[in-house]
Design a protein around this motif. Structure first.
Motif, mmCIF file in Angstrom:
data_model
loop_
_atom_site.group_PDB
_atom_site.id
_atom_site.type_symbol
_atom_site.label_atom_id
_atom_site.label_comp_id
_atom_site.label_asym_id
_atom_site.label_seq_id
_atom_site.Cartn_x
_atom_site.Cartn_y
_atom_site.Cartn_z
ATOM 1 N N ILE A 5 43.459 -8.465 -0.982
ATOM 2 C CA ILE A 5 42.778 -9.742 -1.191
ATOM 3 C C ILE A 5 42.839 -10.137 -2.661
ATOM 4 C CG2 ILE A 5 40.532 -10.903 -1.083
ATOM 5 C CD1 ILE A 5 39.961 -9.055 1.347
ATOM 6 N N ASN A 6 42.591 -9.162 -3.565
ATOM 7 C CA ASN A 6 42.658 -9.454 -4.995
ATOM 8 C C ASN A 6 44.075 -9.837 -5.415
ATOM 9 O OD1 ASN A 6 39.958 -8.903 -5.270
ATOM 10 N ND2 ASN A 6 40.287 -6.784 -5.877
ATOM 11 N N LEU A 81 40.432 -20.861 -2.170
ATOM 12 C CA LEU A 81 39.450 -20.905 -1.084
ATOM 13 C C LEU A 81 40.028 -20.333 0.204
ATOM 14 C CD1 LEU A 81 36.625 -21.861 -0.257
ATOM 15 C CD2 LEU A 81 37.645 -24.039 0.367
ATOM 16 N N ILE A 82 41.263 -20.671 0.506
ATOM 17 C CA ILE A 82 41.908 -20.127 1.713
ATOM 18 C C ILE A 82 42.038 -18.621 1.621
ATOM 19 C CG2 ILE A 82 44.103 -20.043 2.968
ATOM 20 C CD1 ILE A 82 44.370 -23.071 2.377
ATOM 21 N N LEU A 86 40.253 -16.091 4.218
ATOM 22 C CA LEU A 86 41.057 -15.135 4.988
ATOM 23 C C LEU A 86 40.683 -13.699 4.644
ATOM 24 C CD1 LEU A 86 44.596 -16.780 4.939
ATOM 25 C CD2 LEU A 86 42.997 -16.630 6.847
ATOM 26 N N GLY A 87 40.425 -13.427 3.379
ATOM 27 C CA GLY A 87 40.004 -12.080 2.978
ATOM 28 C C GLY A 87 38.684 -11.692 3.600
ATOM 29 N N THR A 93 36.589 -8.372 10.160
ATOM 30 C CA THR A 93 37.306 -7.996 11.374
ATOM 31 C C THR A 93 37.541 -6.503 11.430
ATOM 32 O OG1 THR A 93 38.424 -10.131 11.399
ATOM 33 C CG2 THR A 93 39.406 -8.367 12.714
ATOM 34 N N PHE A 94 37.886 -5.885 10.310
ATOM 35 C CA PHE A 94 38.243 -4.472 10.310
ATOM 36 C C PHE A 94 37.083 -3.539 9.958
ATOM 37 C CE2 PHE A 94 42.463 -6.451 9.625
ATOM 38 C CZ PHE A 94 43.056 -5.968 10.767
ATOM 39 N N GLU A 95 35.883 -4.053 9.833
ATOM 40 C CA GLU A 95 34.732 -3.168 9.574
ATOM 41 C C GLU A 95 34.162 -2.641 10.845
ATOM 42 O OE1 GLU A 95 31.786 -4.924 7.137
ATOM 43 O OE2 GLU A 95 32.911 -4.553 5.333
#
Length: 95
Positions: A5-6, A81-82, A86-87, A93-95
């Motif tokens: 994400i970064n 922002l996108i 998404l991040g 979702t993956f937590e």
């Protein structure tokens, strides 16, 4: 996941600058490049097309590149922002 994400967030600015550079390399802006005009995302340079006299042959190219530059400036916060949205979706979702 945070690294991805970064990395995506940091890559928005260079991607925007690269896109603007590719636009300025088109043949229709050859006269502007040959005249020595700096074609970058500096807002003063982008606005300078409107200050040129109407009979200047480079005026239309200046105005067009100014509009493209403005769209690139608008795309930067939108892209950030996108990437953030998404991040966040990927993290939840993956937590």
């Amino acid at each position: 996941m945070d690294f991805l994400i970064n990395a995506a967030g940091v890559s928005v600015m260079p991607a925007t600058m690269f896109s603007f550079w590719k636009f300025t390399m088109r043949d229709e802006y050859a006269l502007l490049r040959d005249s020595g005009q700096k074609l970058n995302l500096n807002m003063y340079n982008l606005r300078s097309g409107y200050r040129r006299s109407p009979d200047d042959p480079l005026r239309a190219s200046h105005i067009k590149i100014g509009k493209i530059g403005l769209l690139h400036w608008i795309s930067m916060p939108v892209s950030f922002l996108i990437v953030i949205i998404l991040g966040a979706l990927l993290i939840y979702t993956f937590e």
